[in-house]
Design a protein around this motif. Structure first.
Motif, PDB file in Angstrom:
ATOM      1  N   ALA A 103       0.820  -1.219   0.000  1.00 32.74           N
ATOM      2  CA  ALA A 103       0.000   0.000   0.000  1.00 32.74           C
ATOM      3  C   ALA A 103       0.850   1.264   0.000  1.00 32.74           C
ATOM      4  CB  ALA A 103      -0.918  -0.018   1.224  1.00 32.74           C
ATOM      5  N   ASP A 104       2.047   1.192   0.596  1.00 31.44           N
ATOM      6  CA  ASP A 104       2.914   2.379   0.620  1.00 31.44           C
ATOM      7  C   ASP A 104       3.899   2.404  -0.550  1.00 31.44           C
ATOM      8  OD1 ASP A 104       4.666   0.383   1.302  1.00 31.44           O
ATOM      9  OD2 ASP A 104       5.139   1.158   3.297  1.00 31.44           O
ATOM     10  N   GLY A 105       3.705   1.499  -1.511  1.00 30.57           N
ATOM     11  CA  GLY A 105       4.517   1.518  -2.721  1.00 30.57           C
ATOM     12  C   GLY A 105       5.789   0.703  -2.670  1.00 30.57           C
ATOM     13  N   ASP A 106       6.013  -0.049  -1.589  1.00 23.32           N
ATOM     14  CA  ASP A 106       7.224  -0.851  -1.483  1.00 23.32           C
ATOM     15  C   ASP A 106       7.124  -2.065  -2.402  1.00 23.32           C
ATOM     16  OD1 ASP A 106       9.755  -1.432  -0.461  1.00 23.32           O
ATOM     17  OD2 ASP A 106       8.926  -2.794   1.040  1.00 23.32           O
ATOM     18  N   LEU A 107       8.260  -2.502  -2.918  1.00 24.16           N
ATOM     19  CA  LEU A 107       8.294  -3.628  -3.846  1.00 24.16           C
ATOM     20  C   LEU A 107       7.870  -4.930  -3.187  1.00 24.16           C
ATOM     21  CD1 LEU A 107      11.746  -2.871  -5.538  1.00 24.16           C
ATOM     22  CD2 LEU A 107       9.484  -2.453  -6.512  1.00 24.16           C
ATOM     23  N   ARG A 108       7.328  -5.825  -3.998  1.00 29.28           N
ATOM     24  CA  ARG A 108       6.964  -7.159  -3.549  1.00 29.28           C
ATOM     25  C   ARG A 108       7.279  -8.162  -4.646  1.00 29.28           C
ATOM     26  NH1 ARG A 108       6.873  -4.835   0.509  1.00 29.28           N
ATOM     27  NH2 ARG A 108       5.283  -4.797   2.161  1.00 29.28           N
ATOM     28  N   PHE A 109       7.705  -9.370  -4.211  1.00 28.12           N
ATOM     29  CA  PHE A 109       7.992 -10.454  -5.136  1.00 28.12           C
ATOM     30  C   PHE A 109       7.347 -11.728  -4.620  1.00 28.12           C
ATOM     31  CE2 PHE A 109      11.369  -7.397  -5.623  1.00 28.12           C
ATOM     32  CZ  PHE A 109      11.550  -7.320  -6.992  1.00 28.12           C
ATOM     33  N   THR A 110       6.891 -12.553  -5.543  1.00 31.36           N
ATOM     34  CA  THR A 110       6.327 -13.848  -5.198  1.00 31.36           C
ATOM     35  C   THR A 110       7.256 -14.947  -5.703  1.00 31.36           C
ATOM     36  OG1 THR A 110       4.053 -13.038  -5.338  1.00 31.36           O
ATOM     37  CG2 THR A 110       4.374 -15.417  -5.476  1.00 31.36           C
ATOM     38  N   ALA A 321      14.077   2.546   2.698  1.00 33.77           N
ATOM     39  CA  ALA A 321      12.657   2.376   2.395  1.00 33.77           C
ATOM     40  C   ALA A 321      11.815   2.412   3.663  1.00 33.77           C
ATOM     41  CB  ALA A 321      12.440   1.062   1.647  1.00 33.77           C
ATOM     42  N   ASP A 322      12.313   1.796   4.728  1.00 40.78           N
ATOM     43  CA  ASP A 322      11.586   1.816   6.001  1.00 40.78           C
ATOM     44  C   ASP A 322      11.466   3.246   6.541  1.00 40.78           C
ATOM     45  OD1 ASP A 322      11.424  -0.935   5.870  1.00 40.78           O
ATOM     46  OD2 ASP A 322      13.136  -1.276   7.203  1.00 40.78           O
ATOM     47  N   THR A 323      12.525   4.016   6.397  1.00 44.29           N
ATOM     48  CA  THR A 323      12.515   5.402   6.878  1.00 44.29           C
ATOM     49  C   THR A 323      11.552   6.248   6.062  1.00 44.29           C
ATOM     50  OG1 THR A 323      14.809   5.179   7.593  1.00 44.29           O
ATOM     51  CG2 THR A 323      13.953   7.416   7.356  1.00 44.29           C
ATOM     52  N   ASP A 324      11.558   6.051   4.740  1.00 48.41           N
ATOM     53  CA  ASP A 324      10.616   6.776   3.883  1.00 48.41           C
ATOM     54  C   ASP A 324       9.174   6.470   4.271  1.00 48.41           C
ATOM     55  OD1 ASP A 324      12.715   7.863   2.490  1.00 48.41           O
ATOM     56  OD2 ASP A 324      12.594   6.458   0.809  1.00 48.41           O
ATOM     57  N   ALA A 325       8.904   5.199   4.525  1.00 51.28           N
ATOM     58  CA  ALA A 325       7.543   4.802   4.887  1.00 51.28           C
ATOM     59  C   ALA A 325       7.147   5.382   6.240  1.00 51.28           C
ATOM     60  CB  ALA A 325       7.441   3.272   4.923  1.00 51.28           C
ATOM     61  N   ALA A 326       8.095   5.399   7.197  1.00 51.62           N
ATOM     62  CA  ALA A 326       7.796   5.963   8.526  1.00 51.62           C
ATOM     63  C   ALA A 326       7.531   7.456   8.434  1.00 51.62           C
ATOM     64  CB  ALA A 326       8.962   5.677   9.472  1.00 51.62           C
ATOM     65  N   LEU A 327       8.322   8.138   7.615  1.00 51.67           N
ATOM     66  CA  LEU A 327       8.135   9.565   7.438  1.00 51.67           C
ATOM     67  C   LEU A 327       6.779   9.874   6.803  1.00 51.67           C
ATOM     68  CD1 LEU A 327       9.185  12.471   7.542  1.00 51.67           C
ATOM     69  CD2 LEU A 327      10.281  12.056   5.324  1.00 51.67           C
ATOM     70  N   ALA A 328       6.438   9.128   5.776  1.00 51.33           N
ATOM     71  CA  ALA A 328       5.141   9.343   5.112  1.00 51.33           C
ATOM     72  C   ALA A 328       3.987   9.098   6.064  1.00 51.33           C
ATOM     73  CB  ALA A 328       5.036   8.419   3.891  1.00 51.33           C
ATOM     74  N   SER A 329       4.127   8.060   6.913  1.00 50.39           N
ATOM     75  CA  SER A 329       3.081   7.751   7.873  1.00 50.39           C
ATOM     76  C   SER A 329       2.955   8.875   8.917  1.00 50.39           C
ATOM     77  CB  SER A 329       3.383   6.425   8.563  1.00 50.39           C
ATOM     78  OG  SER A 329       2.407   6.111   9.533  1.00 50.39           O
ATOM     79  N   ALA A 330       4.113   9.385   9.378  1.00 50.73           N
ATOM     80  CA  ALA A 330       4.086  10.464  10.369  1.00 50.73           C
ATOM     81  C   ALA A 330       3.487  11.730   9.788  1.00 50.73           C
ATOM     82  CB  ALA A 330       5.501  10.729  10.866  1.00 50.73           C
ATOM     83  N   GLN A 331       3.827  12.043   8.566  1.00 49.30           N
ATOM     84  CA  GLN A 331       3.279  13.250   7.934  1.00 49.30           C
ATOM     85  C   GLN A 331       1.774  13.126   7.707  1.00 49.30           C
ATOM     86  OE1 GLN A 331       5.826  13.417   4.489  1.00 49.30           O
ATOM     87  NE2 GLN A 331       7.253  14.842   5.474  1.00 49.30           N
ATOM     88  N   LYS A 332       1.339  11.935   7.367  1.00 53.29           N
ATOM     89  CA  LYS A 332      -0.093  11.721   7.177  1.00 53.29           C
ATOM     90  C   LYS A 332      -0.848  11.875   8.498  1.00 53.29           C
ATOM     91  CE  LYS A 332      -3.401   8.332   5.400  1.00 53.29           C
ATOM     92  NZ  LYS A 332      -3.580   6.973   4.785  1.00 53.29           N
TER      93      LYS A 332
END
Length: 335
Positions: A103-110, A321-332
């Motif tokens: 949901a936050d745009g991070d890559l995923r592989f199966t 990537a974890d830091t970017d996601a944490a920052l986006a979550s905090a700003q939201k």
């Protein structure tokens, strides 16, 4: 050429998304997993149990571990990865591909394993190793890793002073001859239809390397199965105790087509590998390669080092990537 190791206890496959899946349980894969697990990353190693050096009695050329049987090195490596929370799953990868991002745009592989089992990972480290393709000479393959060798640094000391034959496969075989001549005074070069220019022939003569032009029909064994020489197309038996072959080396790609990793052929028919750049990065975001899958000439120590470098690089980018996601979550949360 490859051989299966004995089956060992396999860890459970995670049902949660893991940080990294490592495809390949050799030196590169295990060392990459070790670096990641020690950084508290959730990591799963998928190991098919077919290491390149399984037929060899011992691994050489790596300080401290020189002379250690390959299965022992891998067993200790698995134990150490598990010590830090990493998991080792015995199985074959039958499919791998990019999946829908989080949901936050991070890559995923199966990644799909034999039997239909699947797991999801944020990043992928490919460390599948390579396959040695031997010339089609009857009787050759059964001695692979013992009396039929390819690397003077891996096996040279053990075959020193023996009557050695070079089975030419291409231009690289000439280089092979110089290296094995350092190990024995009794060296024969079986040209097998390959070209030798006048300068090379003169150099061979200067080093007392005999050239046999007649093609090789088969490898000949003693009654106890020991290699005793080669039989030529004209029926002549040339006695040899060791044969050295510059194999064609091909990265193992089974099950990985879905990742769309770029491949490249190396000159002089040396082989085919996954293309990579610094720290094992590839053109495919989120996918790294390490070890013999991308560096065909790497010995165990070099492959392990490449795995460690790739693992640390993956961890660094995951941290970002974890830091970017944490920052986006905090700003939201704060609007």
């Amino acid at each position: 050429m490859s051989a299966h190791t004995s089956h060992y206890d396999s860890d459970a496959l995670s049902t949660d998304t893991v940080d990294v899946v490592v495809i390949g349980g050799g030196a590169a894969g295990l060392n990459g997993a070790l670096m990641l697990a020690r950084s508290r990353r959730s990591v799963i190693v998928i190991d098919s149990g077919t290491p390149r050096n399984a037929p060899a009695a011992a691994m050489h050329g790596f300080i401290v571990l020189d002379g250690t049987p390959p299965p022992e090195i891998l067993q200790r490596g698995r134990e150490q990865v598990r010590q830090y929370g990493g998991r080792i799953v015995f199985g074959e990868v039958t499919g791998a591909e990019a999946a829908a991002p989080s949901a936050d745009g991070d890559l995923r592989f199966t990644v799909t394993l034999g039997g239909g089992r699947t797991l999801t990972a944020r990043r992928v480290l490919v460390a599948t190793g390579l396959r040695d393709v031997l010339p089609e000479v009857p009787g050759l393959a059964e001695h692979w890793g013992r009396s039929v060798v390819h690397c003077p640094y891996c096996h040279g000391w053990e075959v020193r002073d023996e009557p050695i034959g070079i089975l030419a496969t291409g231009p690289l075989s000439v280089h092979h001859a110089w290296l094995f001549r350092q190990l024995t005074d009794d060296l024969i070069y079986f040209a097998r239809g390959t070209d030798l220019d006048s300068d090379t022939r003169a150099r061979f003569a200067a080093r007392d390397i005999r050239v046999v032009e007649t093609d090789v029909r088969e490898v000949v064994n003693d009654t106890d199965g020991t290699l005793v020489g080669v039989r030529l197309a004209d029926g002549t038996l040339v006695e040899r105790r060791v044969l050295a072959v510059a194999t064609r080396m091909e990265a193992r790609t089974e099950g990985l087509d879905g990742l769309k990793l770029p491949m490249e052929d190396l000159p002089d028919s040396m082989g085919r590998r996954f293309a990579s750049t610094m720290a094992g990065t590839t053109e495919i975001p989120g996918v790294w390669v390490a070890g013999n899958a991308t560096d065909l000439a790497a010995q165990v120590g070099a492959a392990a080092a490449a795995g460690a470098l790739a693992g640390s690089h993956i961890n660094a980018l995951l941290a970002a990537a974890d830091t970017d996601a944490a920052l986006a979550s905090a700003q939201k949360a704060t609007g």
